[in-house]
Structure formats: structure tokens, C-alpha cells
Design a protein around this motif. Structure first.
Motif, PDB file in Angstrom:
ATOM      1  N   PRO A  46       0.809  -1.361   0.265  1.00 60.80           N
ATOM      2  CA  PRO A  46      -0.139  -0.183   0.341  1.00 60.80           C
ATOM      3  C   PRO A  46       0.511   1.331   0.044  1.00 60.80           C
ATOM      4  CG  PRO A  46       0.043  -0.933   2.007  1.00 60.80           C
ATOM      5  CD  PRO A  46       0.872  -1.585   1.324  1.00 60.80           C
ATOM      6  N   ASP A  47       0.817   2.512  -0.250  1.00 58.73           N
ATOM      7  CA  ASP A  47       0.936   3.437  -1.172  1.00 58.73           C
ATOM      8  C   ASP A  47       0.758   4.394   0.033  1.00 58.73           C
ATOM      9  OD1 ASP A  47      -1.334   4.732  -2.017  1.00 58.73           O
ATOM     10  OD2 ASP A  47      -0.242   4.753  -3.937  1.00 58.73           O
ATOM     11  N   GLY A  48       1.774   5.723   0.074  1.00 55.07           N
ATOM     12  CA  GLY A  48       1.092   7.008   1.084  1.00 55.07           C
ATOM     13  C   GLY A  48       0.033   7.355   1.478  1.00 55.07           C
ATOM     14  N   ASN A  49      -1.103   6.820   0.147  1.00 54.63           N
ATOM     15  CA  ASN A  49      -2.382   7.478   0.153  1.00 54.63           C
ATOM     16  C   ASN A  49      -2.889   6.405   1.027  1.00 54.63           C
ATOM     17  OD1 ASN A  49      -2.558  10.226  -2.022  1.00 54.63           O
ATOM     18  ND2 ASN A  49      -1.761   9.131  -3.898  1.00 54.63           N
ATOM     19  N   ASP A  50      -3.352   4.816   0.168  1.00 53.97           N
ATOM     20  CA  ASP A  50      -3.565   4.151   0.524  1.00 53.97           C
ATOM     21  C   ASP A  50      -3.514   3.920   2.359  1.00 53.97           C
ATOM     22  OD1 ASP A  50      -4.393   3.055  -1.666  1.00 53.97           O
ATOM     23  OD2 ASP A  50      -2.423   1.640  -1.803  1.00 53.97           O
ATOM     24  N   ARG A  51      -2.591   4.588   2.953  1.00 56.04           N
ATOM     25  CA  ARG A  51      -2.089   4.774   4.157  1.00 56.04           C
ATOM     26  C   ARG A  51      -3.138   5.654   5.003  1.00 56.04           C
ATOM     27  NH1 ARG A  51       3.723   2.622   5.357  1.00 56.04           N
ATOM     28  NH2 ARG A  51       3.015   2.326   7.489  1.00 56.04           N
ATOM     29  N   PRO A  58      -4.011   3.093   7.580  1.00 59.43           N
ATOM     30  CA  PRO A  58      -2.147   2.461   8.423  1.00 59.43           C
ATOM     31  C   PRO A  58      -1.978   1.236   8.099  1.00 59.43           C
ATOM     32  CG  PRO A  58      -2.571   4.639   9.489  1.00 59.43           C
ATOM     33  CD  PRO A  58      -4.051   4.061   9.136  1.00 59.43           C
ATOM     34  N   SER A  59      -3.582   0.661   9.006  1.00 60.57           N
ATOM     35  CA  SER A  59      -2.756  -0.964   9.283  1.00 60.57           C
ATOM     36  C   SER A  59      -2.720  -2.379   7.986  1.00 60.57           C
ATOM     37  CB  SER A  59      -3.618  -1.562  10.617  1.00 60.57           C
ATOM     38  OG  SER A  59      -3.637  -0.455  11.734  1.00 60.57           O
ATOM     39  N   LEU A  60      -3.486  -1.511   6.491  1.00 62.50           N
ATOM     40  CA  LEU A  60      -2.631  -2.559   6.157  1.00 62.50           C
ATOM     41  C   LEU A  60      -1.799  -3.082   5.791  1.00 62.50           C
ATOM     42  CD1 LEU A  60      -4.474   0.109   3.247  1.00 62.50           C
ATOM     43  CD2 LEU A  60      -5.459  -1.505   3.737  1.00 62.50           C
ATOM     44  N   ASP A  61      -2.088  -4.500   5.004  1.00 65.33           N
ATOM     45  CA  ASP A  61      -0.654  -5.360   4.874  1.00 65.33           C
ATOM     46  C   ASP A  61      -1.131  -5.248   3.685  1.00 65.33           C
ATOM     47  OD1 ASP A  61      -0.762  -6.406   7.281  1.00 65.33           O
ATOM     48  OD2 ASP A  61      -2.183  -7.260   7.182  1.00 65.33           O
ATOM     49  N   ALA A  62       0.612  -5.769   2.756  1.00 67.03           N
ATOM     50  CA  ALA A  62       0.623  -6.124   1.934  1.00 67.03           C
ATOM     51  C   ALA A  62      -0.245  -6.640   0.844  1.00 67.03           C
ATOM     52  CB  ALA A  62       2.076  -6.411   1.204  1.00 67.03           C
ATOM     53  N   GLU A  63      -1.117  -6.416  -0.583  1.00 67.58           N
ATOM     54  CA  GLU A  63      -1.271  -7.415  -1.282  1.00 67.58           C
ATOM     55  C   GLU A  63      -0.419  -8.714  -1.733  1.00 67.58           C
ATOM     56  OE1 GLU A  63      -4.774  -4.253  -3.316  1.00 67.58           O
ATOM     57  OE2 GLU A  63      -3.246  -5.573  -4.268  1.00 67.58           O
ATOM     58  N   VAL A  64      -1.296  -9.377  -2.066  1.00 70.13           N
ATOM     59  CA  VAL A  64       0.485 -11.313  -2.519  1.00 70.13           C
ATOM     60  C   VAL A  64      -0.896 -11.804  -3.652  1.00 70.13           C
ATOM     61  CG1 VAL A  64       1.663 -13.344  -2.051  1.00 70.13           C
ATOM     62  CG2 VAL A  64       2.519 -11.190  -0.694  1.00 70.13           C
ATOM     63  N   SER A  65      -0.032 -12.072  -4.785  1.00 70.64           N
ATOM     64  CA  SER A  65      -0.918 -12.466  -5.860  1.00 70.64           C
ATOM     65  C   SER A  65      -0.068 -13.526  -6.550  1.00 70.64           C
ATOM     66  CB  SER A  65      -1.626 -11.327  -6.988  1.00 70.64           C
ATOM     67  OG  SER A  65       0.003 -11.252  -7.504  1.00 70.64           O
TER      68      SER A  65
END
Length: 211
Positions: A46-51, A58-65
Motif C-alpha cells: 500500500p502506498d502513502g495514499n492507501d495508508r 495505516p494497518s493495511l497489509d501488502a497484497e500478494v497475488s
């Protein structure tokens, strides 16, 4: 046939280490038919806008695909090319907007399956391209459709060249989509007209009108 394998190790300050990879293979079966396939793993932090932006978390985890694509390209003549593609994408911790509280959240696991048919025609100064898409995008945990993602879409672009200039008309149609609160959004269409005019050997003027 040709084959390619790539591996990458990424170090992220906030989300640690990720190993991503991609493997591709493809080749001509006949003079007119080419088959291609690829499989791989990717991640998106997640980038700065996402967080921290609007609806940020701010608690978002990274996506894995984990994803694969299979493609058949058929070119029976210099004027025509047909491409059929099947694809699959399984995403852990997909970042989606939660319309209940207007906050970005991770979906435990999302499953995307689809097929795309593309037809390309070229003759002299004319070019036309038609693309048809069929896709299912679901929350694998609940079985519900992901919000605001159409299962069917189609687009058509027709371009005409006039020497160094060109004129293009593009139309697109998207099917119905599920929205927050069990609401079904109806399908819609859009169109655009664009032109590129060579006003000087080193200058181009671009004009676009959207509906």
C-alpha cells in the motif's frame, strides 16, 4: 519456442522481504497461430495514499497475488489478428474500499477469473480494434462479488490516419455491478473522440472529447 524465468527479491521498509517471480513460454504452432502462457507471483505494498490519504488505513497489509495467463494469437492475414486470453488471479489481502465506513481494508482472499477476446483489423489508413471481456471477481471467503466490478465489458476503437494526422473514435460498454448495501448499478456506455494534428515536424496537437 521461447522461455523466460525471472526472480526478484524486494526489501520494503514497512512490509519486509518479498520474493516475486514470473515464468513465460511461447512459440509458433503454425505460420498463423502462436500460443503463449505465463505464471507468476507478485506483491503490491500500500502506498502513502492507501495508508494516510482519504479513507486511508495505516494497518493495511501488502497484497500478494498468484496469477496465470494463457493466450492464443491467430493471424490469418496481414489485415486480421485474433487474440483469445484466459486468466486467473488469486489475491491475498486485496486492498478494497469499504463503503460501510469509507475506509480501505484488506480482503482475506479474492479470486478473479476471466476471458478476453480481441479482434484487430488494419487496412491502409484504417485500424479497428474490438475487445470483449468476461470476468468474475469474488471474495473467496464469503462468495460475494467484489463491489463495482462489471462481469461483462466491451470496447471498440476505430482510427483513421490522414498523413501525419489521425482521428479516433472509441466506445465502451460495461455491464451491471454490485454496490454497497445490496444495490445493483446498471450498465453504462461511454464514448470519446480524439485527434492528433501535426502542426509542425516537431510539434503535435492532441485534442480529446469525452462524453
Amino acid at each position: 519456442a521461447q522461455a523466460l524465468v525471472a526472480v526478484r527479491l524486494s526489501e520494503h521498509d514497512a512490509f519486509g522481504s518479498f520474493v516475486t517471480w514470473n515464468a513465460e513460454i511461447g512459440g509458433a504452432v503454425t505460420d498463423a497461430l502462436t500460443l503463449q502462457a505465463n505464471v507468476g507471483r507478485a506483491f503490491r505494498a500500500p502506498d502513502g495514499n492507501d495508508r494516510f490519504g482519504f479513507g486511508g488505513n495505516p494497518s493495511l497489509d501488502a497484497e500478494v497475488s498468484d496469477q496465470w495467463q494463457a493466450r492464443a494469437i491467430y493471424q490469418p492475414s496481414a489485415q486480421w489478428q485474433w487474440t483469445l486470453e484466459l486468466y486467473s488471479n488469486d489475491i491475498d489481502d486485496l486492498i478494497e474500499f469499504d463503503f460501510a465506513d469509507f475506509t480501505l481494508r484488506n480482503i482475506a482472499e479474492a479470486e478473479i477469473r476471466g476471458a478476453s477476446l480481441n479482434a484487430l483489423w488494419q487496412q491502409g489508413a484504417w485500424r479497428a480494434e474490438l475487445t470483449l471481456n468476461q470476468q468474475s471477481a469474488d471474495n473467496k471467503d464469503t462468495g460475494e462479488r467484489l463491489l463495482r466490478r462489471a462481469e461483462q465489458s466491451a470496447s471498440l476503437t476505430v482510427t483513421r490516419e490522414f498523413g501525419a494526422h489521425n482521428l479516433a473514435l472509441a466506445v465502451r460498454a460495461d455491464g451491471e455491478r454490485e454496490d454497497f448495501g445490496g444495490v445493483t448499478l446498471t450498465g453504462y456506455g461511454s464514448a470519446s473522440l480524439s485527434a492528433v494534428i501535426a502542426v509542425h515536424p516537431q510539434w503535435l496537437l492532441s485534442v480529446r472529447i469525452d462524453n
